[in-house]
Design a protein around this motif. Structure first.
Motif, PDB file in Angstrom:
ATOM      1  N   MET A   1       0.855  -1.183   0.000  1.00  0.00           N
ATOM      2  CA  MET A   1       0.000   0.000   0.000  1.00  0.00           C
ATOM      3  C   MET A   1       0.890   1.231   0.000  1.00  0.00           C
ATOM      4  O   MET A   1       1.478   1.583   1.009  1.00  0.00           O
ATOM      5  CB  MET A   1      -0.901  -0.008   1.233  1.00  0.00           C
ATOM      6  N   THR A   2       1.044   1.875  -1.159  1.00  0.00           N
ATOM      7  CA  THR A   2       2.030   2.938  -1.306  1.00  0.00           C
ATOM      8  C   THR A   2       1.399   4.311  -1.510  1.00  0.00           C
ATOM      9  O   THR A   2       2.113   5.277  -1.759  1.00  0.00           O
ATOM     10  CB  THR A   2       2.956   2.633  -2.497  1.00  0.00           C
ATOM     11  N   GLU A   3       0.077   4.426  -1.447  1.00  0.00           N
ATOM     12  CA  GLU A   3      -0.547   5.711  -1.700  1.00  0.00           C
ATOM     13  C   GLU A   3      -0.124   6.745  -0.656  1.00  0.00           C
ATOM     14  O   GLU A   3       0.077   6.430   0.503  1.00  0.00           O
ATOM     15  CB  GLU A   3      -2.090   5.596  -1.676  1.00  0.00           C
ATOM     16  N   GLU A   4       0.006   8.008  -1.116  1.00  0.00           N
ATOM     17  CA  GLU A   4       0.218   9.104  -0.188  1.00  0.00           C
ATOM     18  C   GLU A   4      -1.153   9.647   0.184  1.00  0.00           C
ATOM     19  O   GLU A   4      -1.835  10.255  -0.627  1.00  0.00           O
ATOM     20  CB  GLU A   4       1.089  10.200  -0.831  1.00  0.00           C
ATOM     21  N   PHE A   5      -1.551   9.408   1.397  1.00  0.00           N
ATOM     22  CA  PHE A   5      -2.881   9.797   1.837  1.00  0.00           C
ATOM     23  C   PHE A   5      -2.971  11.313   1.942  1.00  0.00           C
ATOM     24  O   PHE A   5      -2.092  11.954   2.495  1.00  0.00           O
ATOM     25  CB  PHE A   5      -3.194   9.163   3.196  1.00  0.00           C
ATOM     26  N   GLY A   6      -4.051  11.888   1.402  1.00  0.00           N
ATOM     27  CA  GLY A   6      -4.236  13.333   1.441  1.00  0.00           C
ATOM     28  C   GLY A   6      -5.470  13.713   2.229  1.00  0.00           C
ATOM     29  O   GLY A   6      -6.368  12.905   2.446  1.00  0.00           O
ATOM     30  N   LEU A   7      -5.504  14.973   2.662  1.00  0.00           N
ATOM     31  CA  LEU A   7      -6.655  15.490   3.395  1.00  0.00           C
ATOM     32  C   LEU A   7      -7.582  16.231   2.448  1.00  0.00           C
ATOM     33  O   LEU A   7      -7.146  16.806   1.453  1.00  0.00           O
ATOM     34  CB  LEU A   7      -6.192  16.462   4.493  1.00  0.00           C
ATOM     35  N   ILE A   8      -8.877  16.216   2.739  1.00  0.00           N
ATOM     36  CA  ILE A   8      -9.823  17.003   1.970  1.00  0.00           C
ATOM     37  C   ILE A   8     -10.091  18.297   2.712  1.00  0.00           C
ATOM     38  O   ILE A   8      -9.819  18.425   3.903  1.00  0.00           O
ATOM     39  CB  ILE A   8     -11.142  16.232   1.740  1.00  0.00           C
ATOM     40  N   GLU A   9     -10.612  19.281   1.993  1.00  0.00           N
ATOM     41  CA  GLU A   9     -10.849  20.590   2.588  1.00  0.00           C
ATOM     42  C   GLU A   9     -12.214  20.611   3.292  1.00  0.00           C
ATOM     43  O   GLU A   9     -13.213  20.158   2.740  1.00  0.00           O
ATOM     44  CB  GLU A   9     -10.796  21.683   1.518  1.00  0.00           C
ATOM     45  N   PRO A  10     -12.264  21.190   4.477  1.00  0.00           N
ATOM     46  CA  PRO A  10     -13.548  21.263   5.190  1.00  0.00           C
ATOM     47  C   PRO A  10     -14.406  22.411   4.679  1.00  0.00           C
ATOM     48  O   PRO A  10     -13.903  23.381   4.124  1.00  0.00           O
ATOM     49  CB  PRO A  10     -13.123  21.504   6.638  1.00  0.00           C
ATOM     50  N   ASP A  11     -15.725  22.269   4.869  1.00  0.00           N
ATOM     51  CA  ASP A  11     -16.645  23.375   4.673  1.00  0.00           C
ATOM     52  C   ASP A  11     -16.826  24.065   6.013  1.00  0.00           C
ATOM     53  O   ASP A  11     -16.361  23.582   7.045  1.00  0.00           O
ATOM     54  CB  ASP A  11     -18.012  22.870   4.177  1.00  0.00           C
ATOM     55  N   ALA A  12     -17.521  25.180   6.005  1.00  0.00           N
ATOM     56  CA  ALA A  12     -17.807  25.872   7.267  1.00  0.00           C
ATOM     57  C   ALA A  12     -18.824  25.058   8.062  1.00  0.00           C
ATOM     58  O   ALA A  12     -19.828  24.614   7.529  1.00  0.00           O
ATOM     59  CB  ALA A  12     -18.347  27.264   6.990  1.00  0.00           C
ATOM     60  N   VAL A  13     -18.540  24.835   9.334  1.00  0.00           N
ATOM     61  CA  VAL A  13     -19.462  24.106  10.204  1.00  0.00           C
ATOM     62  C   VAL A  13     -19.817  25.000  11.379  1.00  0.00           C
ATOM     63  O   VAL A  13     -18.950  25.429  12.129  1.00  0.00           O
ATOM     64  CB  VAL A  13     -18.824  22.793  10.708  1.00  0.00           C
ATOM     65  N   GLU A  14     -21.096  25.274  11.510  1.00  0.00           N
ATOM     66  CA  GLU A  14     -21.551  26.153  12.584  1.00  0.00           C
ATOM     67  C   GLU A  14     -22.280  25.348  13.649  1.00  0.00           C
ATOM     68  O   GLU A  14     -22.769  24.257  13.405  1.00  0.00           O
ATOM     69  CB  GLU A  14     -22.475  27.236  12.018  1.00  0.00           C
ATOM     70  N   VAL A 190      -4.547  -4.100   5.100  1.00  0.00           N
ATOM     71  CA  VAL A 190      -3.513  -3.706   4.135  1.00  0.00           C
ATOM     72  C   VAL A 190      -2.172  -3.518   4.840  1.00  0.00           C
ATOM     73  O   VAL A 190      -2.111  -3.335   6.057  1.00  0.00           O
ATOM     74  CB  VAL A 190      -3.909  -2.398   3.412  1.00  0.00           C
ATOM     75  N   HIS A 191      -1.133  -3.575   4.038  1.00  0.00           N
ATOM     76  CA  HIS A 191       0.198  -3.259   4.550  1.00  0.00           C
ATOM     77  C   HIS A 191       0.472  -1.795   4.249  1.00  0.00           C
ATOM     78  O   HIS A 191       0.554  -1.390   3.087  1.00  0.00           O
ATOM     79  CB  HIS A 191       1.261  -4.130   3.880  1.00  0.00           C
ATOM     80  N   VAL A 192       0.585  -0.994   5.287  1.00  0.00           N
ATOM     81  CA  VAL A 192       0.776   0.449   5.122  1.00  0.00           C
ATOM     82  C   VAL A 192       2.270   0.750   5.122  1.00  0.00           C
ATOM     83  O   VAL A 192       2.933   0.627   6.145  1.00  0.00           O
ATOM     84  CB  VAL A 192       0.070   1.224   6.254  1.00  0.00           C
ATOM     85  N   GLU A 193       2.777   1.147   3.953  1.00  0.00           N
ATOM     86  CA  GLU A 193       4.210   1.430   3.844  1.00  0.00           C
ATOM     87  C   GLU A 193       4.555   2.826   4.343  1.00  0.00           C
ATOM     88  O   GLU A 193       5.722   3.132   4.573  1.00  0.00           O
ATOM     89  CB  GLU A 193       4.663   1.254   2.394  1.00  0.00           C
ATOM     90  N   ASN A 194       3.559   3.698   4.467  1.00  0.00           N
ATOM     91  CA  ASN A 194       3.786   5.056   4.962  1.00  0.00           C
ATOM     92  C   ASN A 194       2.902   5.330   6.181  1.00  0.00           C
ATOM     93  O   ASN A 194       2.010   6.181   6.141  1.00  0.00           O
ATOM     94  CB  ASN A 194       3.513   6.089   3.859  1.00  0.00           C
ATOM     95  N   PRO A 195       3.115   4.598   7.272  1.00  0.00           N
ATOM     96  CA  PRO A 195       2.221   4.717   8.439  1.00  0.00           C
ATOM     97  C   PRO A 195       2.222   6.101   9.072  1.00  0.00           C
ATOM     98  O   PRO A 195       1.200   6.523   9.617  1.00  0.00           O
ATOM     99  CB  PRO A 195       2.753   3.653   9.406  1.00  0.00           C
ATOM    100  N   GLU A 196       3.366   6.831   9.013  1.00  0.00           N
ATOM    101  CA  GLU A 196       3.392   8.168   9.617  1.00  0.00           C
ATOM    102  C   GLU A 196       2.411   9.097   8.925  1.00  0.00           C
ATOM    103  O   GLU A 196       1.668   9.837   9.573  1.00  0.00           O
ATOM    104  CB  GLU A 196       4.810   8.754   9.554  1.00  0.00           C
ATOM    105  N   THR A 197       2.386   9.038   7.568  1.00  0.00           N
ATOM    106  CA  THR A 197       1.462   9.887   6.822  1.00  0.00           C
ATOM    107  C   THR A 197       0.021   9.488   7.097  1.00  0.00           C
ATOM    108  O   THR A 197      -0.849  10.342   7.302  1.00  0.00           O
ATOM    109  CB  THR A 197       1.747   9.780   5.307  1.00  0.00           C
TER     110      THR A 197
END
Length: 285
Positions: A1-14, A190-197
């Motif tokens: 499992m070599t993907e670089e995991f990314g974050l999505i952008e939040p919307d405004a939450v009130e 899965v086997h996570v090759e980039n666990p820190e990310t």
């Protein structure tokens, strides 16, 4: 499992902690349809009960459940049903064709859920559910609507979850993450090759949930899936507000579970450190 995991952008939450409007478990249009039992609904119910993917489930689906599915079909959220994706004590999940030809997941909670008392542990203590008591049917309806609202709240907060589409009584329609023939894998599988990310993404999602007034309540490597390089948080039915009397206990348990998994992957983390990060008002990366 070599993907670089990314974050999505939040919307405004009130509205900190107010992740859903007051839960209404009174009769819905589906209940009215079920009582009316007109010719079109009766024919639809018979077709659905005779379908191969539902034959085994006839005994656990009441008329109002069939009516809920019927209403979702009428509203255009479901065009056709496929086979089951998963079956459980509380709910079954089916593949279906949704609007514009997109694949969706249809989660059908059993009104006679054998494990419904597990649900009450997460509902008890919240004043919005005082009127439910030990009513099994109302508990399941509240749980379904709560999961829809939790998914919507998490999505707006920038947490990658299955996109909620519609809810009717004990039936929830949401985005199908992955394909039935090539399902998304749980993080535990899965086997996570980039666990820190991966850990940085998970802890940030936990922080965003908490900042939006939510605690997952059952987070672990078994409720995180990997799909096309994304980490997706699933099973938010039991998520509670930060105002729930057991919210802190649930959050500390989530932190221990997540920290335990990633520490086994070589990440230097423990539950207390993760808890401090998640609950910090303005954490620095």
């Amino acid at each position: 499992m070599t993907e670089e995991f990314g974050l999505i952008e939040p919307d405004a939450v009130e509205g900190f902690g107010d992740e859903w409007e007051e839960i209404d478990v009174s009769d819905s249009e589906a209940d009215t349809i079920a009582r009316k039992r007109d010719r079109e609904f009766s024919e639809f119910r018979k077709r659905l009960k005779d379908a191969d993917q539902f034959k085994v489930e006839q005994s656990v689906f009441d008329d109002a459940t069939f009516a809920a599915i019927y209403k979702l079909v009428q509203d255009g959220h479901i065009e056709a049903f496929g086979g089951p994706i998963s079956t459980g004590k509380e709910a079954n999940v089916y593949e279906a064709l949704g609007a514009d030809g997109t694949d969706v997941a249809v989660k059908i909670y059993r009104i006679n859920a054998s494990n419904f008392r597990h649900m009450t542990d997460y509902l008890a203590g919240d004043p919005r559910f005082d009127g439910i008591g030990g009513d099994k049917g109302k508990t399941v309806l509240a749980w379904t609507r709560k999961e829809y609202a939790n998914l919507e709240r998490a999505r707006k907060a920038g947490v990658r979850v299955p996109n909620p589409i519609a809810v009717e009584r004990n039936v929830l329609v949401m985005e199908l993450v992955g394909l039935v023939e090539d399902r998304a894998r749980r993080l535990a599988e899965v086997h996570v090759e980039n666990p820190e990310t991966a850990f940085e993404v998970v802890r940030e999602y936990m922080r965003r949930l908490h900042s939006a007034g939510l605690v997952h309540g059952d987070l672990s490597e078994y409720n995180l899936i990997v799909h096309e390089g994304e980490l997706v948080v699933i099973d938010l039915g039991q998520a509670v507000t930060v105002h729930h009397p057991n919210a802190d206990e649930f959050l500390r348990r989530d932190c221990r579970n997540v920290a335990g998994f990633f520490s086994r992957q070589g990440v230097d983390v423990d539950g207390d450190t993760l808890y401090d990060y998640v609950t910090e008002v303005d954490p620095t990366p």
